[in-house]
Design a protein around this motif. Structure first.
Motif, short mmCIF file in Angstrom:
data_model
loop_
_atom_site.label_atom_id
_atom_site.label_comp_id
_atom_site.label_asym_id
_atom_site.label_seq_id
_atom_site.Cartn_x
_atom_site.Cartn_y
_atom_site.Cartn_z
N GLU A 167 0.79 -1.11 -0.32
CA GLU A 167 -0.01 0.07 0.04
C GLU A 167 0.80 1.32 -0.03
N GLY A 168 0.50 1.89 -0.88
CA GLY A 168 1.28 3.35 -1.13
C GLY A 168 2.64 3.28 -1.86
N PHE A 169 2.88 1.82 -2.50
CA PHE A 169 4.13 1.71 -3.15
C PHE A 169 4.04 2.48 -4.41
N GLY A 170 2.97 2.79 -5.13
CA GLY A 170 2.79 3.56 -6.24
C GLY A 170 3.33 5.05 -5.91
N GLN A 171 2.88 5.46 -4.80
CA GLN A 171 3.18 6.76 -4.28
C GLN A 171 4.86 6.99 -4.12
N PHE A 172 5.36 5.89 -3.65
CA PHE A 172 6.82 5.88 -3.25
C PHE A 172 7.42 6.05 -4.62
N LEU A 173 6.87 5.08 -5.74
CA LEU A 173 7.68 5.24 -6.97
C LEU A 173 7.49 6.73 -7.78
N GLN A 174 6.38 7.30 -7.51
CA GLN A 174 6.28 8.46 -7.93
C GLN A 174 7.13 9.45 -7.09
N SER A 175 7.55 9.51 -5.92
CA SER A 175 8.63 10.09 -5.23
C SER A 175 9.95 10.00 -5.84
N LEU A 176 10.03 8.60 -6.03
CA LEU A 176 11.38 8.59 -6.87
C LEU A 176 11.54 9.28 -8.07
N LYS A 177 10.40 9.24 -8.85
CA LYS A 177 10.40 9.95 -10.16
C LYS A 177 10.45 11.56 -10.07
N ASN A 178 9.76 12.01 -8.84
CA ASN A 178 9.94 13.28 -8.58
C ASN A 178 11.25 13.74 -8.19
N GLN A 179 11.94 12.66 -7.62
CA GLN A 179 13.45 13.11 -7.21
C GLN A 179 14.37 12.91 -8.42
N GLY A 180 13.81 12.94 -9.43
CA GLY A 180 14.68 12.61 -10.71
C GLY A 180 15.13 10.97 -11.32
N MET A 181 14.57 10.22 -10.33
CA MET A 181 14.97 8.96 -10.84
C MET A 181 13.92 8.17 -11.78
N SER A 182 14.21 7.28 -12.48
CA SER A 182 13.01 6.79 -13.47
C SER A 182 13.10 5.27 -13.10
N PRO A 183 12.26 4.81 -11.97
CA PRO A 183 12.11 3.53 -11.83
C PRO A 183 11.25 2.80 -12.95
N HIS A 184 11.77 1.99 -13.72
CA HIS A 184 10.93 1.30 -15.00
C HIS A 184 11.01 -0.20 -14.63
N LEU A 185 11.67 -0.98 -13.90
CA LEU A 185 11.56 -2.14 -13.87
C LEU A 185 10.38 -2.67 -13.11
N MET A 186 9.62 -2.08 -12.36
CA MET A 186 8.64 -2.46 -11.68
C MET A 186 7.36 -2.71 -12.65
N GLY A 187 7.35 -2.04 -13.59
CA GLY A 187 5.97 -2.19 -14.41
C GLY A 187 5.35 -0.99 -14.05
N ASP A 188 4.01 -0.75 -14.56
CA ASP A 188 3.15 0.41 -14.31
C ASP A 188 2.33 0.27 -13.13
N PHE A 189 2.71 0.93 -11.91
CA PHE A 189 1.86 1.02 -10.96
C PHE A 189 1.10 2.32 -10.84
N PRO A 190 -0.25 2.25 -10.75
CA PRO A 190 -0.97 3.30 -10.61
C PRO A 190 -0.69 4.28 -9.53
N VAL A 191 -0.46 5.61 -9.89
CA VAL A 191 -0.21 6.46 -8.55
C VAL A 191 -1.48 6.88 -8.19
N LEU A 192 -1.76 6.45 -6.82
CA LEU A 192 -3.16 6.68 -6.10
C LEU A 192 -2.70 7.60 -4.99
N GLU A 193 -3.52 8.48 -4.79
CA GLU A 193 -3.55 9.25 -3.46
C GLU A 193 -3.64 8.28 -2.32
N PRO A 194 -2.86 8.24 -1.37
CA PRO A 194 -3.21 7.26 0.01
C PRO A 194 -4.53 7.36 0.35
N GLY A 195 -5.25 6.28 0.55
CA GLY A 195 -6.43 6.40 1.00
C GLY A 195 -7.60 6.26 -0.09
#
Lengths: 346, 564
Positions: B523-551
């Motif tokens: 739970e919240g993993f998509g958000q975590f990936l988005q944060s990595l993206k926001n920091q300038g990294m591109s996590p691509h090996l996990m496949g597509d996780f929907p970015v959902l607001e927590p809750g």
């Protein structure tokens, strides 16, 4: 023939030339060292064509000699050559009483004679030409396929018929179940019964492209004494049995020879050549006194690094045994474990 | 009618004398041909030893060289002497000085008397032969071989090449069909006589003089012209290895030789005292009529040849070290590698070992130590858990482990955090089965409370390593069986994927999955990936996780991952 075939193709001429020069140097060296040997008992006139000869350098091994001689007489060795490097325990006198032994004495440096190799090489040049020669230490015991039913002559006849000039072996360190300083080997006792355990599956192999031999490391010494510095772990590859010619030379102990075709004791196409094991009954209480002596004399390999490591380890009186150690039963067991091979000898 | 023996002797004269005397004592005439190269003193000793045997004859001597005409010449000379002195023979048996009769001579005699018109000679056309050395079969008969193969190999080979290039072909005498077979035969007197007295013999002899290894073709070819009935097999048990040299029998073959029921065996090691003593001893009186049955010996020798040529896959030792490109099977047995599974599932190793009964190690290639199953310090074969020893030669570590545990399937966990030196070996090994959930390494990072900039750096490092590994696995050179899922793909239907893996492992009962390992909380993993993206990294090996607001998604929505 067979051993030479695929090596020759890869040799380039410069390398060949260098190796030839090196072999010449080694032979000249042995020639110079001949003066260091004083004959104590010469029975070489007993040697007949086709006899199998054993060559051994030793120092203070009196306790081990009776078993050693029995063991190799049992395999069918016809004549023994010993170089006694200044023993003070009566080894030389004992050996000179044996009816099938020729004994030489020397008090010169073991180290500067390349750990005895120069001395033995001189003797091999004089007496070994055209014979199958086995070069071992007093704590090394040769095991080859069918050794309990066939004498060594059967093996050498077969190697001759196959145009094979040398037999490869794994040096297999044997150890007791107890701490190694607590087991002592009395006169005439079988050290292989006192130290019957070995490591069966932790050997690491690399190919030495220059000399064409395999460089094998591993076993209890690598596991216990050299785990932090595996590169320094002692070499376990040996080529102790060679149909000798006066042109041959051991390069480093009996690990490899020149000409390097002799080092092709293994198959590179996936098959297995006939090979043996040298059971190394070194890890008994005699080792500790030996180690301190060797370090004092600074006579061993690589500035005695090997011995320093042992000595350090030995002062803790280590147990080399583990629950995964194998207990020696016979050559068939070693064959099944993959430590030696029958090849196509059946 | 008795059997006459021809013995070709060139060494171990004492043993040959023993056998000749044995045959003589059982009433069979023997003609001995002793190689010219045996010294006169030895020959004299040999002849004097057999002086009192009236049916033992010595024929004029030829210097015999392997593969040359001289052996046939010796056989012909000996045959003439034998047939002249004993015109009443039924069969003539060609043997060598290292042959040993395994059954009483009377049994052989009886066997041959029952088959008075049969020639026992292995005789096969060149098309049927697969045991010739040096690739020469048909060409044995169409090229010239003036040079010794043993002593002047280069000249021999060069001359063969030259003749091939010039398309030189010898003319085979008309009426002859080249046949090959074992040198050791047993012919009827009639057939042998017909060969000796053939009006065209001079022509044949001149032709065969330049054929290669004529002792394996002269009688084999000519007997076809004169025979009434050929049994194409040799009565002598004689096996050749892959180099074309005969296998040798020793004392420890006693039982095999006794059970073989063959009449004569070759070649016996001269020092095999027990064999000579046993088989030359006076026989039991009851004669047995058995067909020779060398099956067990055949098997023994073919296993030996197999060992010499193929060896034991996955074994590296002082006598076997195959070149890197030689073998597609690097290790001794199949094994499974799991990447990402221990990060996605808690206690995956325990679950897997319970489900399959396999040995499931943890991270064998972890940086700090070898994590064997049950965290032991040492395992089969006294293989140490020291990471320094392992990293000194990772390939040897892996092949040792698989060799030491043959018979039980090994599984282990792997990941981008581990020592990567082994990855090439894994990819090249046909025995490896590698399952990867890519991007799963991010889960521990997601759960960690490390500083986020550290996490980002670490994520970038791990992703780079894993991407490299996956690229290696997807290479066309890769021989391992590989399954790769992205994390997103995998968690869509983990049950099905796990079932697939279990089916592939095949261990134990094929039941539907009932118990599933506990999956990590995502739970919240998509958000975590988005944060990595926001920091300038591109996590691509996990496949597509929907970015959902927590809750936004309830707990219930995640349950379907686990239960069907």
């Amino acid at each position: 023939m067979d051993a030479n075939g695929d090596w020759d193709a890869t040799l380039n001429y410069l390398e060949k030339y260098r190796l030839r020069r090196q072999r010449l140097r080694l032979r000249l060296r042995a020639f110079r060292k001949r003066r260091e040997l004083k004959p104590l008992m010469d029975r070489t006139q007993q040697i007949a064509t086709g006899d199998t000869l054993l060559f051994c350098t030793l120092r203070n091994e009196r306790n081990r000699l009776p078993f050693f001689l029995d063991y190799y007489r049992g395999l069918g060795i016809d004549h023994f050559f010993f170089v006694d490097n200044g023993s003070d325990d009566g080894s030389a006198e004992y050996l000179s009483r044996q009816a099938d032994a020729t004994v030489f004495l020397t008090h010169h440096s073991y180290k500067s004679a390349r750990y005895g190799v120069d001395w033995l090489q001189w003797l091999q040049r004089l007496y070994g030409h055209g014979h199958w020669c086995l070069t071992v230490d007093a704590d090394e015991f040769l095991v080859y396929p069918y050794c309990e039913t066939r004498p060594i002559r059967a093996l050498t006849d077969w190697l001759d018929a196959s145009s094979v000039r040398s037999l490869g072996c794994l040096l297999l360190d044997m150890y007791p179940k107890e701490p190694i300083n607590s087991v002592s080997c009395g006169e005439g006792e079988n050290p292989l019964e006192l130290a019957p355990w070995f490591d069966s599956g932790n050997y690491m192999i690399e190919k030495n492209h220059y000399y064409g031999n395999l460089w094998i490391q591993g076993g209890p010494r690598a596991r216990v004494f050299f785990a932090n510095d595996p590169k320094r772990a002692p070499a376990m590859n040996k080529i102790p049995l060679v149909k000798w010619s006066r042109h041959y030379a051991y390069v480093s102990s009996t690990h490899m020879l020149l000409p390097r075709g002799l080092n092709g004791v293994y198959d590179t196409q996936g098959g297995e050549k006939t090979s043996g094991c040298l059971l190394h009954a070194k890890f008994l209480d005699t080792l500790k006194s030996k180690s301190s002596e060797e370090i004092e004399r600074q006579q061993h390999f690589s500035n005695s690094i090997e011995y320093r490591a042992y000595y350090k380890g030995l002062s803790d009186n280590p147990v080399l045994w583990t629950q995964w150690s194998e207990k020696y039963i016979g050559w068939r067991q070693l064959e099944i474990l993959g430590l030696m091979s029958k090849g196509n000898w059946a | 009618m008795s059997v006459g023996f021809i013995m070709l002797v060139h060494d171990a004269l004492d043993r040959a004398a023993l056998v000749a005397r044995h045959l003589h004592e059982h009433g069979q005439p023997v003609v001995l041909h002793v190689d010219e190269r045996v010294s006169d003193a030895e020959f004299k000793w040999f002849r004097d030893g057999l002086r009192n045997c009236d049916h033992i004859h010595f024929c004029p001597r030829h210097a015999c060289e392997w593969g040359s005409w001289s052996i046939v010449a010796a056989t012909l000379t000996a045959s003439e002497v034998l047939l002249k002195n004993h015109p009443d023979l039924g069969h003539v048996y060609l043997a060598s000085g290292s042959c040993l009769p395994l059954r009483p001579v009377a049994e052989l005699q009886r066997y041959l008397e029952e088959r008075p018109r049969t020639d026992f000679i292995e005789s096969v056309t060149t098309d049927e032969v697969d045991w010739t050395i040096g690739g020469l079969d048909r060409e044995r008969f169409t090229l010239r071989f003036p040079f010794s193969w043993k002593r002047r190999r280069r000249l021999f080979d060069g001359y063969v090449r030259l003749q091939r290039r010039l398309k030189f072909r010898r003319h085979i005498p008309s009426g002859l069909t080249p046949h090959l077979g074992s040198q050791w035969w047993c012919l009827t007197r009639e057939t042998l006589l017909a060969i000796l007295n053939d009006p065209r013999r001079v022509e044949y002899d001149r032709y065969f003089r330049r054929v290669w290894i004529p002792d394996e073709s002269y009688f084999q070819t000519l007997s076809r012209l004169h025979t009434r009935h050929i049994e194409s097999r040799s009565l002598t048990l004689s096996k050749f290895d892959f180099q074309g040299k005969p296998h040798v029998f020793y004392d420890d073959h006693m039982q095999l030789l006794r059970q073989s029921d063959c009449f004569v065996a070759r070649k016996i090691w001269p020092e095999a005292e027990q064999l000579y003593r046993h088989f030359l001893a006076p026989p039991d009186l009851s004669l047995i009529r058995l067909e020779p049955n060398p099956l067990k010996i055949d098997r023994l020798f073919s296993r030996a040849t197999e060992r010499r040529i193929r060896g034991r896959t996955g074994l590296y030792m002082s006598a076997r070290y195959p070149n890197n490109d030689r073998e597609t099977r690097i290790s001794a047995a199949r094994y499974s590698v799991f990447q990402g599974f221990d990060e996605l599932f808690d206690g995956f190793d325990i679950w897997l070992s319970r489900r399959t009964g396999n040995t499931v190690h943890n991270r064998l290639f972890s940086q700090n130590r070898v994590e064997f199953v049950d965290a032991v310090d040492i395992t089969n074969g006294a293989l140490s858990s020291s990471n320094l020893l392992r990293d000194y030669n990772p390939k040897a570590f892996l092949t040792n482990l698989i060799w030491n545990t043959r018979g039980s399937h090994q599984c282990f966990m792997f990941g981008p955090n581990d020592q990567q030196d082994i990855s090439k070996t894994l990819a090249n090994d046909t025995n490896a089965q590698i399952s990867v959930i890519s991007g799963a390494w991010a889960i521990p990072l997601f759960h960690s409370d490390r500083d986020f900039s550290d996490v980002r750096k670490e994520a970038a490092r791990l992703q780079r390593i894993e991407a490299g590994f996956i690229e290696l696995l997807r290479d066309s050179q890769t021989r391992a069986r590989v399954s790769i899922w992205t994390l997103a793909e995998f968690i869509e239907d983990p049950m099905e994927k796990l079932q697939m893996i279990l089916d592939e492992l095949g261990g134990g009962v094929q039941r539907r999955l009932a118990e599933v390992p506990q999956m990590a909380d995502l739970e919240g993993f998509g958000q975590f990936l988005q944060s990595l993206k926001n920091q300038g990294m591109s996590p691509h090996l996990m496949g597509d996780f929907p970015v959902l607001e927590p809750g936004q998604r309830t707990d219930g929505a995640q349950r379907p991952y686990l239960v069907r």
